[in-house]
Design a protein around this motif. Structure first.
Motif, PDB file in Angstrom:
ATOM      1  N   LEU A 194       0.826  -1.204   0.000  1.00  0.00           N
ATOM      2  CA  LEU A 194       0.000   0.000   0.000  1.00  0.00           C
ATOM      3  C   LEU A 194       0.866   1.262   0.000  1.00  0.00           C
ATOM      4  O   LEU A 194       0.551   2.253  -0.673  1.00  0.00           O
ATOM      5  N   GLY A 195       1.957   1.231   0.774  1.00  0.00           N
ATOM      6  CA  GLY A 195       2.833   2.398   0.864  1.00  0.00           C
ATOM      7  C   GLY A 195       3.527   2.713  -0.444  1.00  0.00           C
ATOM      8  O   GLY A 195       3.588   3.880  -0.868  1.00  0.00           O
ATOM      9  N   VAL A 196       4.070   1.690  -1.114  1.00  0.00           N
ATOM     10  CA  VAL A 196       4.736   1.914  -2.401  1.00  0.00           C
ATOM     11  C   VAL A 196       3.727   2.400  -3.437  1.00  0.00           C
ATOM     12  O   VAL A 196       4.012   3.300  -4.240  1.00  0.00           O
ATOM     13  N   GLY A 197       2.506   1.826  -3.414  1.00  0.00           N
ATOM     14  CA  GLY A 197       1.465   2.298  -4.321  1.00  0.00           C
ATOM     15  C   GLY A 197       1.130   3.759  -4.098  1.00  0.00           C
ATOM     16  O   GLY A 197       0.978   4.528  -5.062  1.00  0.00           O
ATOM     17  N   TYR A 198       1.044   4.147  -2.832  1.00  0.00           N
ATOM     18  CA  TYR A 198       0.781   5.555  -2.499  1.00  0.00           C
ATOM     19  C   TYR A 198       1.896   6.452  -3.012  1.00  0.00           C
ATOM     20  O   TYR A 198       1.635   7.515  -3.597  1.00  0.00           O
ATOM     21  N   MET A 199       3.154   6.041  -2.831  1.00  0.00           N
ATOM     22  CA  MET A 199       4.276   6.880  -3.239  1.00  0.00           C
ATOM     23  C   MET A 199       4.346   7.032  -4.757  1.00  0.00           C
ATOM     24  O   MET A 199       4.655   8.105  -5.271  1.00  0.00           O
ATOM     25  N   ILE A 200       4.069   5.964  -5.471  1.00  0.00           N
ATOM     26  CA  ILE A 200       4.096   6.033  -6.933  1.00  0.00           C
ATOM     27  C   ILE A 200       3.021   6.988  -7.442  1.00  0.00           C
ATOM     28  O   ILE A 200       3.239   7.756  -8.385  1.00  0.00           O
ATOM     29  N   LEU A 201       1.853   6.972  -6.809  1.00  0.00           N
ATOM     30  CA  LEU A 201       0.744   7.800  -7.268  1.00  0.00           C
ATOM     31  C   LEU A 201       0.885   9.271  -6.873  1.00  0.00           C
ATOM     32  O   LEU A 201       0.469  10.164  -7.621  1.00  0.00           O
ATOM     33  N   PHE A 202       1.479   9.527  -5.708  1.00  0.00           N
ATOM     34  CA  PHE A 202       1.421  10.889  -5.174  1.00  0.00           C
ATOM     35  C   PHE A 202       2.767  11.597  -5.017  1.00  0.00           C
ATOM     36  O   PHE A 202       2.790  12.756  -4.602  1.00  0.00           O
ATOM     37  N   SER A 203       3.881  10.939  -5.317  1.00  0.00           N
ATOM     38  CA  SER A 203       5.179  11.599  -5.091  1.00  0.00           C
ATOM     39  C   SER A 203       5.340  12.847  -5.946  1.00  0.00           C
ATOM     40  O   SER A 203       5.867  13.872  -5.483  1.00  0.00           O
ATOM     41  N   THR A 204       4.909  12.810  -7.200  1.00  0.00           N
ATOM     42  CA  THR A 204       5.048  13.984  -8.052  1.00  0.00           C
ATOM     43  C   THR A 204       4.095  15.110  -7.650  1.00  0.00           C
ATOM     44  O   THR A 204       4.332  16.277  -7.972  1.00  0.00           O
ATOM     45  N   LYS A 205       3.028  14.750  -6.937  1.00  0.00           N
ATOM     46  CA  LYS A 205       2.049  15.758  -6.515  1.00  0.00           C
ATOM     47  C   LYS A 205       2.420  16.400  -5.182  1.00  0.00           C
ATOM     48  O   LYS A 205       2.137  17.580  -4.950  1.00  0.00           O
ATOM     49  N   LEU A 206       3.036  15.619  -4.292  1.00  0.00           N
ATOM     50  CA  LEU A 206       3.289  16.100  -2.936  1.00  0.00           C
ATOM     51  C   LEU A 206       4.735  16.504  -2.673  1.00  0.00           C
ATOM     52  O   LEU A 206       5.011  17.182  -1.686  1.00  0.00           O
ATOM     53  N   ILE A 207       5.657  16.073  -3.537  1.00  0.00           N
ATOM     54  CA  ILE A 207       7.071  16.429  -3.338  1.00  0.00           C
ATOM     55  C   ILE A 207       7.470  17.432  -4.408  1.00  0.00           C
ATOM     56  O   ILE A 207       7.431  17.113  -5.601  1.00  0.00           O
ATOM     57  N   PRO A 208       7.876  18.640  -4.014  1.00  0.00           N
ATOM     58  CA  PRO A 208       8.326  19.628  -5.008  1.00  0.00           C
ATOM     59  C   PRO A 208       9.618  19.174  -5.677  1.00  0.00           C
ATOM     60  O   PRO A 208      10.363  18.344  -5.151  1.00  0.00           O
ATOM     61  N   ALA A 209       9.883  19.722  -6.843  1.00  0.00           N
ATOM     62  CA  ALA A 209      11.138  19.443  -7.551  1.00  0.00           C
ATOM     63  C   ALA A 209      12.240  20.281  -6.912  1.00  0.00           C
ATOM     64  O   ALA A 209      12.462  21.428  -7.281  1.00  0.00           O
ATOM     65  N   ARG A 210      12.906  19.712  -5.914  1.00  0.00           N
ATOM     66  CA  ARG A 210      13.967  20.420  -5.210  1.00  0.00           C
ATOM     67  C   ARG A 210      15.304  20.231  -5.912  1.00  0.00           C
ATOM     68  O   ARG A 210      15.497  19.293  -6.690  1.00  0.00           O
ATOM     69  N   LYS A 211      16.247  21.097  -5.578  1.00  0.00           N
ATOM     70  CA  LYS A 211      17.610  20.980  -6.086  1.00  0.00           C
ATOM     71  C   LYS A 211      18.557  20.947  -4.903  1.00  0.00           C
ATOM     72  O   LYS A 211      18.409  21.723  -3.961  1.00  0.00           O
TER      73      LYS A 211
END
Length: 601
Positions: A194-211
């Motif tokens: 469930l956790g990996v599924g959540y991360m795949i679906l929402f990482s681009t939405k919840l994590i900004p593109a940091r440098k």
């Protein structure tokens, strides 16, 4: 409570507070608070505190020794490039960012169940960075999920995290119950899925593109490097595209020299044995290129050095105006004879040098990347030929020819431990020795790979946890928690889980697990129910650190590299924490009933 209980409680709370505020290093703080208990007991002679000998027994704990050995085992994988060999063929085929997520997070979650996840993340961080550069994606959107996937995978076995190992050893040492190798998997596997599924679906939405705040790829110097195609390597006959050399991060092939001919570096051009590849790129990319299987330094000069491979290091040296080699080519400079070093790459400002490295005429200010003995750093101070000499990172020459040895040793260790042929400690000890004897790593590299601060914290915290038990403080705290839960086992379990999770976010996961283990066992005893569900809850909760960069070492490892802010952890980690908590509260009471099983006749 008696005064010893109040002292133990004060010491534990003082440790928690000092670790949370980070007023000093974790190992120093743990030793200071353990010393308070040892001194007080030794001066008063009270039997309600552990004696000095009992307080330091944790440093001989079987789980602690196993963790130290696992660091050495993973060092063998890292020094041979075994991790890259085992995962590279799979990761290099990623075409999109979603594809890369699947190819990285799922294997990491599975591998972390059998390896200490801290060195796993350390080994895969540069690979993740390379994949993201190739795909043109922000590494910040994959590095934090990498850490979380390793944490989720580590929940699945007793070998996956240091916390699981220590909690199991402490529980089995004092009680009749047994925690099997895969016992945590009943919670860890569904939580990981469930956790990996959540991360795949929402990482681009919840994590900004940091440098990242600092990146070696920002180095303005453009190194020219020559690599030779190994005639017996896996790249012969492959096109530049199929060999994975077309989209090298921060590096490109300028030309191919085949005999006396110069061949354009077209994607469909097939590589031949002994082809000389002339590449241009930043320092970080040049260093990473040398880990590629099937590529050798020109004429294999590195192997001709009078220094064993495991003692060499990469050194950056600037040619001084007094250098006796000015005006000579690198080949004429006879670096191997004069300096016991091999030139790996050369940079001249932001200019691109053409042709083979050996034909480059040295000028003042040229920057050379050398493969040499660490003693070169000391000799260079006496020489007038170079200045601004410095070691490049801490990377060592990889022993690619031993990569399969390291992989076989790793797999054998996991199978032996999982099938209970021997104890985990015995399997890890045999694997660590095999890594050294088969030259996957040296004894000094194995020693350097061990994170001694983690071991010190574990050993000291075991002694502090024992004082909570001996003084009766743990039982008193457990009683208060049960009263708060109204005597309900499920609510008590939830409360133990939440308090453990809170503690692990503020301090280290191992310290939180050991302190809460004593309290959890006391709660189970007061309720008259099985201790196992409470032990499993502590294992899972102590690892479920997703809300801050500081509760878990892998979270801290990616913090600066990914350019994260603390708010990124809270925003992305809170839903994941709730997922794991919900899974635990549903699964644990079913898989591990509260009813104490009757004794065997």
């Amino acid at each position: 409570m008696i005064w010893e209980a109040w002292l133990s409680l004060a010491v534990s709370l003082g440790l928690l507070a000092s670790l949370a505020t980070r007023i000093a290093s974790t190992d120093l703080l743990a030793m200071v608070f353990l010393a308070v208990l040892v001194i007080v007991q030794d001066l008063t002679g009270t039997p309600n505190l552990p004696s000095p000998a009992e307080a330091v027994l944790g440093f001989g704990n079987q789980g602690l020794l196993t963790i130290a050995l696992l660091f050495a085992v993973v060092a063998g994988l890292e020094m041979t490039g075994g991790t890259k060999l085992a995962t590279g063929w799979f990761l290099d085929r990623a075409k999109t960012f979603r594809d890369a997520q699947l190819r990285i997070l799922l294997p990491v979650a599975m591998c972390s169940g059998f390896l200490n996840n801290t060195p796993v993340v350390a080994a895969l961080m540069p690979i993740v960075d390379d994949v993201c550069k190739r795909l043109g994606a922000s590494a910040s959107r994959l590095l934090l999920p990498l850490s979380y996937a390793a944490i989720l995978g580590g929940m699945c076995t007793v070998m996956g995290t240091s916390t699981n190992l220590i909690v199991r050893e402490e529980f089995e040492a004092k009680h009749d119950g047994e925690i099997s190798f895969f016992a945590p998997a009943v919670v860890g596997v569904p939580a990981a899925i469930l956790g990996v599924g959540y991360m795949i679906l929402f990482s681009t939405k919840l994590i900004p593109a940091r440098k990242a705040a600092v990146s070696a790829s920002d180095d303005p110097k453009q190194y020219t490097v020559e690599m030779q195609v190994d005639p017996h390597g896996p790249l012969v006959g492959k096109s530049i595209q199929d060999a994975g050399l077309r989209s090298l991060p921060g590096l490109y092939i300028a030309e191919i020299q085949r005999g006396d001919s110069v061949i354009p570096a077209k994607p469909i051009e097939k590589l031949q044995a002994d082809d000389a590849l002339i590449l241009v790129g930043a320092l970080e990319s040049v260093v990473d290129l040398r880990k590629t299987r099937g590529l050798l330094t020109p004429d294999d000069q590195g192997r001709k050095l009078e220094v064993p491979a495991w003692r060499r290091t990469l050194i950056e040296a600037v040619v001084s105006p007094r250098c006796s080699l000015l005006g000579k080519t690198i080949r004429e400079g006879r670096f191997r004879s004069n300096y016991n070093a091999a030139v790996v790459a050369v940079a001249r400002g932001d200019r691109r040098l053409t042709g083979k490295i050996g034909n480059v005429e040295l000028e003042t200010g040229d920057v050379l990347l050398l493969e040499a003995s660490p003693s070169f750093l000391h000799r260079a101070k006496e020489l007038r030929d170079f200045y601004l000499v410095s070691r490049v990172g801490s990377d060592v020459v990889r022993r690619h020819d031993h990569a399969w040895h390291a992989i076989v040793i790793m797999v054998a260790m996991v199978l032996i431990a999982a099938l209970k042929i021997t104890s985990i400690l015995t399997a890890a000890l045999a694997a660590a020795l095999a890594m050294i004897l088969l030259r996957c790593c040296t004894a000094s590299e194995a020693r350097r790979s061990v994170d001694w601060s983690i071991l010190i914290v574990i050993g000291a915290t075991i002694g502090i946890g024992r004082s909570l038990e001996t003084s009766g403080a743990a039982q008193a705290i457990a009683q208060e928690m049960i009263n708060l839960a109204g005597g309900n086992p499920r609510l008590s379990l939830a409360l133990v889980y939440l308090v453990t999770m809170l503690c692990t976010e503020l301090i280290t996961n191992t310290a939180a697990g050991l302190i809460m283990l004593t309290i959890a066992i006391g709660a189970a005893g007061t309720l008259g129910v099985s201790e196992v569900p409470f032990v499993i809850a502590v294992m899972v909760a102590a690892s479920a650190s997703f809300l801050t960069p500081f509760g878990y070492q892998t979270n801290l490892m990616v913090y600066t590299v990914g350019g994260y802010r603390a708010s990124d952890y809270l925003r992305f980690g809170l839903p994941l924490s709730l997922i794991v908590f919900a899974v635990s509260m549903v699964v644990i009471p079913i898989a591990f009933p509260f009813v104490v099983p009757p004794p065997l006749p």
